[in-house]
Scaffold this motif. Structure first.
Motif, PDB file in Angstrom:
ATOM      1  N   ILE A 245      33.694  29.202  -9.668  1.00  0.00           N
ATOM      2  CA  ILE A 245      33.936  29.964 -10.883  1.00  0.00           C
ATOM      3  C   ILE A 245      34.874  31.116 -10.540  1.00  0.00           C
ATOM      4  O   ILE A 245      34.640  31.850  -9.569  1.00  0.00           O
ATOM      5  CB  ILE A 245      32.622  30.538 -11.466  1.00  0.00           C
ATOM      6  CG1 ILE A 245      31.591  29.426 -11.702  1.00  0.00           C
ATOM      7  CG2 ILE A 245      32.900  31.310 -12.751  1.00  0.00           C
ATOM      8  CD1 ILE A 245      31.951  28.462 -12.778  1.00  0.00           C
ATOM      9  N   VAL A 246      35.916  31.283 -11.329  1.00  0.00           N
ATOM     10  CA  VAL A 246      36.875  32.369 -11.093  1.00  0.00           C
ATOM     11  C   VAL A 246      37.017  33.211 -12.357  1.00  0.00           C
ATOM     12  O   VAL A 246      36.629  32.794 -13.456  1.00  0.00           O
ATOM     13  CB  VAL A 246      38.256  31.825 -10.664  1.00  0.00           C
ATOM     14  CG1 VAL A 246      38.143  31.039  -9.367  1.00  0.00           C
ATOM     15  CG2 VAL A 246      38.896  30.960 -11.757  1.00  0.00           C
ATOM     16  N   GLU A 247      37.581  34.397 -12.199  1.00  0.00           N
ATOM     17  CA  GLU A 247      37.828  35.282 -13.338  1.00  0.00           C
ATOM     18  C   GLU A 247      38.990  34.752 -14.174  1.00  0.00           C
ATOM     19  O   GLU A 247      39.934  34.188 -13.641  1.00  0.00           O
ATOM     20  CB  GLU A 247      38.149  36.693 -12.839  1.00  0.00           C
ATOM     21  CG  GLU A 247      37.020  37.369 -12.071  1.00  0.00           C
ATOM     22  CD  GLU A 247      35.817  37.679 -12.952  1.00  0.00           C
ATOM     23  OE1 GLU A 247      36.034  37.904 -14.176  1.00  0.00           O
ATOM     24  OE2 GLU A 247      34.684  37.680 -12.439  1.00  0.00           O
ATOM     25  N   GLU A 248      38.918  34.977 -15.486  1.00  0.00           N
ATOM     26  CA  GLU A 248      39.994  34.544 -16.378  1.00  0.00           C
ATOM     27  C   GLU A 248      41.344  35.124 -15.957  1.00  0.00           C
ATOM     28  O   GLU A 248      42.365  34.447 -16.020  1.00  0.00           O
ATOM     29  CB  GLU A 248      39.688  34.973 -17.816  1.00  0.00           C
ATOM     30  CG  GLU A 248      38.651  34.137 -18.527  1.00  0.00           C
ATOM     31  CD  GLU A 248      39.189  32.775 -18.985  1.00  0.00           C
ATOM     32  OE1 GLU A 248      40.409  32.554 -18.904  1.00  0.00           O
ATOM     33  OE2 GLU A 248      38.370  31.934 -19.411  1.00  0.00           O
TER      34      GLU A 248
ATOM     35  N   THR B 106      36.041  28.646 -15.430  1.00  0.00           N
ATOM     36  CA  THR B 106      35.690  30.003 -15.852  1.00  0.00           C
ATOM     37  C   THR B 106      34.457  29.871 -16.733  1.00  0.00           C
ATOM     38  O   THR B 106      34.222  28.830 -17.365  1.00  0.00           O
ATOM     39  CB  THR B 106      36.826  30.692 -16.630  1.00  0.00           C
ATOM     40  OG1 THR B 106      37.090  29.958 -17.839  1.00  0.00           O
ATOM     41  CG2 THR B 106      38.095  30.758 -15.792  1.00  0.00           C
TER      42      THR B 106
ATOM     43  N   TRP C 144      43.068  32.984 -13.354  1.00  0.00           N
ATOM     44  CA  TRP C 144      43.022  31.528 -13.556  1.00  0.00           C
ATOM     45  C   TRP C 144      44.258  30.819 -13.013  1.00  0.00           C
ATOM     46  O   TRP C 144      44.161  29.836 -12.281  1.00  0.00           O
ATOM     47  CB  TRP C 144      42.855  31.211 -15.040  1.00  0.00           C
ATOM     48  CG  TRP C 144      42.909  29.738 -15.342  1.00  0.00           C
ATOM     49  CD1 TRP C 144      43.926  29.056 -15.915  1.00  0.00           C
ATOM     50  CD2 TRP C 144      41.900  28.763 -15.042  1.00  0.00           C
ATOM     51  NE1 TRP C 144      43.626  27.718 -16.016  1.00  0.00           N
ATOM     52  CE2 TRP C 144      42.381  27.511 -15.478  1.00  0.00           C
ATOM     53  CE3 TRP C 144      40.635  28.836 -14.460  1.00  0.00           C
ATOM     54  CZ2 TRP C 144      41.645  26.343 -15.351  1.00  0.00           C
ATOM     55  CZ3 TRP C 144      39.898  27.658 -14.327  1.00  0.00           C
ATOM     56  CH2 TRP C 144      40.400  26.443 -14.769  1.00  0.00           C
TER      57      TRP C 144
ATOM     58  N   SER D  89      28.397  33.338 -14.881  1.00  0.00           N
ATOM     59  CA  SER D  89      28.541  32.411 -13.759  1.00  0.00           C
ATOM     60  C   SER D  89      27.203  31.865 -13.272  1.00  0.00           C
ATOM     61  O   SER D  89      27.106  30.691 -12.892  1.00  0.00           O
ATOM     62  CB  SER D  89      29.294  33.082 -12.609  1.00  0.00           C
ATOM     63  OG  SER D  89      28.570  34.182 -12.107  1.00  0.00           O
TER      64      SER D  89
ATOM     65  N   ASN E 153      34.013  28.103 -20.147  1.00  0.00           N
ATOM     66  CA  ASN E 153      35.205  28.326 -20.968  1.00  0.00           C
ATOM     67  C   ASN E 153      36.311  27.341 -20.624  1.00  0.00           C
ATOM     68  O   ASN E 153      36.914  26.740 -21.502  1.00  0.00           O
ATOM     69  CB  ASN E 153      35.723  29.760 -20.777  1.00  0.00           C
ATOM     70  CG  ASN E 153      34.757  30.794 -21.308  1.00  0.00           C
ATOM     71  OD1 ASN E 153      34.060  30.544 -22.289  1.00  0.00           O
ATOM     72  ND2 ASN E 153      34.685  31.946 -20.657  1.00  0.00           N
ATOM     73  N   ARG E 154      36.604  27.217 -19.338  1.00  0.00           N
ATOM     74  CA  ARG E 154      37.631  26.286 -18.864  1.00  0.00           C
ATOM     75  C   ARG E 154      37.062  25.472 -17.709  1.00  0.00           C
ATOM     76  O   ARG E 154      36.286  25.978 -16.911  1.00  0.00           O
ATOM     77  CB  ARG E 154      38.861  27.028 -18.348  1.00  0.00           C
ATOM     78  CG  ARG E 154      39.528  27.965 -19.305  1.00  0.00           C
ATOM     79  CD  ARG E 154      40.948  28.202 -18.813  1.00  0.00           C
ATOM     80  NE  ARG E 154      41.466  29.502 -19.177  1.00  0.00           N
ATOM     81  CZ  ARG E 154      42.750  29.818 -19.158  1.00  0.00           C
ATOM     82  NH1 ARG E 154      43.633  28.907 -18.779  1.00  0.00           N
ATOM     83  NH2 ARG E 154      43.160  31.020 -19.493  1.00  0.00           N
TER      84      ARG E 154
ATOM     85  N   THR F 127      28.865  31.930  -7.680  1.00  0.00           N
ATOM     86  CA  THR F 127      30.187  31.458  -8.121  1.00  0.00           C
ATOM     87  C   THR F 127      30.619  30.164  -7.440  1.00  0.00           C
ATOM     88  O   THR F 127      31.643  29.597  -7.803  1.00  0.00           O
ATOM     89  CB  THR F 127      31.266  32.526  -7.845  1.00  0.00           C
ATOM     90  OG1 THR F 127      31.300  32.807  -6.436  1.00  0.00           O
ATOM     91  CG2 THR F 127      30.974  33.805  -8.613  1.00  0.00           C
TER      92      THR F 127
END
Length: 562
Positions: A243-246, A201, A249, A205, A178-179, A227
């Motif tokens: 990878i992190v949660e939205e 994100t 962010w 993941s 996504n990002r 992640t």
């Protein structure tokens, strides 16, 4: 993206040819290599379109070699050259004062193949015993080895920039992400970086990690998790992804961008309110999330204005943000002209016309042609007659393009003053001067020429080159005061290995001097380096008002004429 690999290959071919005393070809290979490094597009795409020869300095012979390497993964011509001298030529020639022919002497005399071999030989006093070397050369080599070793740990921002931006786009092109943002020292635009840190994100993941580790140029997977993963790309660049949660962010972006000192100060500010700040968010006394979705939200919740990443070095930005006094930083779009480029009249590969065309492509209103003065013979410095020939060609080109072409020169500071006469100085629209040697009295020499000549721009003031040449030992306070008095502008040089003046001194003198951000381009491709100089100006807290070439040409002339 194999731009860096191919550039490295061509640089090494140039070194091997120089060892063999081949004329002209080494310079041609180095020009081609430099231009390939400066490309913002993947060279494989250029090859597929059949346009390799459109790259500056790449003729039919070099294009064939590039094609062979891209098609087969190796180059027979290179392998034959390397077989005669089995040394790590890239590593050894990265040491200031050690050129290709010195490498050959060291190998033939002492069997030196690597930087470690050379360091050991110098520490044992063996280098000094080689004819033509001596104790002083040995001492300099030992000192310069320390500088070169730092180049193993960090890489030049400008050299990895195209590769990192290509990596970012490739990840964004995958549906699972996504990002994607590159964080760490890269996002803060430090002149050199270590590993490349990616924050992202993703919808899933695990799938994102599979895609990341399956990138086409991955040569080794160091770690793979749900992640977090780490890979080595071709060219030896390590890339770590998280990878992190939205929801987190903004706080994660802030945390992983750094710097460490900036983050410590922010956490201390939060702690003073009995709050907690980490990569997951800003939390209140009851662990209630106060902010996390965007950096702006986190800063505002701490009663601060947004702090651009380039300023996050804990050098006063937090207090300024508390007072809402962060300057509006200069942008690349603010630059109206490039005030130092070189052509094929000296050591550049582009013609005047090609450089002007690129200036127009970049939307510039003016361009200064400033080839080297006569004393810099290694760079093909101009004679006075060649300067006049160049002036005539500039007049002809002016008639065909709607851009102001200024004619100047990059004069060299010598023990006797400048390497051009005062009459010659007067014929320059803008006169640039720089120091290219390392005398015992650099400050006095610089102050003397500031007094005696009509200088406009002092280029690459510290004379530094990352990982090879330390900055000049000069009294910059005295020089800056004299420059202010004489309306001499200091350059922020955009070449990746220079980025000189350094950002710390840019900040120190920004209210005293006017800066010029120049590319010092030696090819049309290198005019893409402008963003690097702008980044260092931003790190030095500069707004467009601090930068002379954000003004129309009449404003530039007005300041320089005092």
């Amino acid at each position: 993206m194999k731009n860096k690999e191919i550039a490295k290959l061509l640089y090494e071919i140039a070194d091997y040819l120089e060892i063999k005393d081949v004329n002209y070809k080494p310079r041609a290979y180095r020009k081609a290599a430099g231009n390939i490094e400066a490309l913002t597009e993947d060279i494989e795409n250029i090859y597929e379109r059949g346009e390799l020869e459109e790259i500056g300095g790449v003729g039919e012979a070099i294009a064939k070699k590039i094609s062979e390497y891209l098609e087969t993964g190796k180059l027979e011509y290179y392998e034959k050259l390397a077989k005669d001298l089995p040394v790590n030529i890239e590593e050894l020639t990265s040491i200031e004062g050690v050129g290709p022919k010195t490498v050959k002497k060291l190998y033939n005399s002492l069997g030196v193949e690597t930087l470690e071999d050379l360091e050991k030989a110098a520490e044992e006093g063996k280098v000094a015993q080689i004819k033509g070397f001596g104790e002083k050369v040995q001492k300099n080599i030992l000192e310069n080895i320390k500088v070169a070793k730092r180049g193993r740990e960090r890489r030049l921002l400008g050299k990895v920039f195209p590769l990192v931006e290509d990596l970012k786009q490739r990840l964004l092109d995958k549906d699972v992400f996504n990002r994607v943002t590159i964080v760490g020292s890269y996002r803060r635009r430090k002149p050199t970086i270590g590993d490349v840190d990616v924050l992202a994100t993703a919808k899933k993941s695990e799938e994102a990690m599979d895609e990341f580790c399956a990138l086409g140029d991955v040569v080794e997977i160091l770690a793979k998790g749900d992640t977090k993963s780490s890979i080595i790309l071709s060219g030896g660049i390590q890339v770590d992804i998280r990878i992190v949660e939205e929801e987190a962010w903004g706080s994660a972006l802030m945390y992983f961008t750094g710097s460490k000192d900036h983050n410590v100060s922010l956490r201390s500010k939060a702690k003073g309110r009995n709050w907690k700040l980490n990569e997951y968010g800003l939390f209140g006394p009851e662990d209630d999330r106060l902010a996390s979705k965007s950096e702006k939200e986190v800063y505002e919740r701490l009663d601060m204005s947004f702090i651009p990443p380039e300023l996050r070095e804990n050098t006063g930005e937090i207090k300024a943000a508390e007072k809402d006094s962060i300057p509006v930083l200069v942008e690349e779009e603010d630059i109206r002209g490039d005030l130092q480029v070189h052509t094929n009249y000296s050591d550049g590969s582009g013609t005047i016309e090609q450089m002007v065309e690129r200036a127009l492509d970049k939307g510039f209103e003016y361009l200064l042609i400033s080839d080297h003065g006569p004393s810099l013979k290694i760079a093909g410095g101009l004679t006075e007659e060649e300067f006049e020939e160049q002036a005539e060609e500039i007049e002809q080109v002016k008639d065909r393009f709607g851009v102001e072409i200024l004619h100047g020169i990059e004069a060299n500071i010598t023990k006797d003053g400048l390497d051009i006469s005062k009459d010659w100085c007067d014929r320059c629209d803008i006169l640039c001067v720089g120091m290219h040697d390392r005398p015992d009295d650099p400050t006095e020499r610089i102050l003397s020429i500031f007094d005696e000549y009509p200088i406009d721009i002092f280029v690459h003031p510290l004379g530094r080159r990352f990982f090879s040449r330390e900055p000049l030992d000069i009294n910059l306070d005295r020089i800056a005061s004299k420059a202010e008095e004489e309306h001499i502008s200091f350059e922020i040089n955009s070449q990746p290995e220079r980025l000189d003046l350094d950002w710390q001194n840019v900040k120190k003198y920004r209210d005293k001097l006017k800066y010029v951000i120049s590319t010092d381009a030696h090819s049309k491709e290198q005019m893409n380096f402008m963003h690097l100089g702008v980044s260092q100006a931003r790190r030095g807290w500069c707004s467009k008002e601090n930068i002379l070439n954000t003004q129309p040409i009449d404003g530039v002339r007005s300041y320089l004429n005092g």
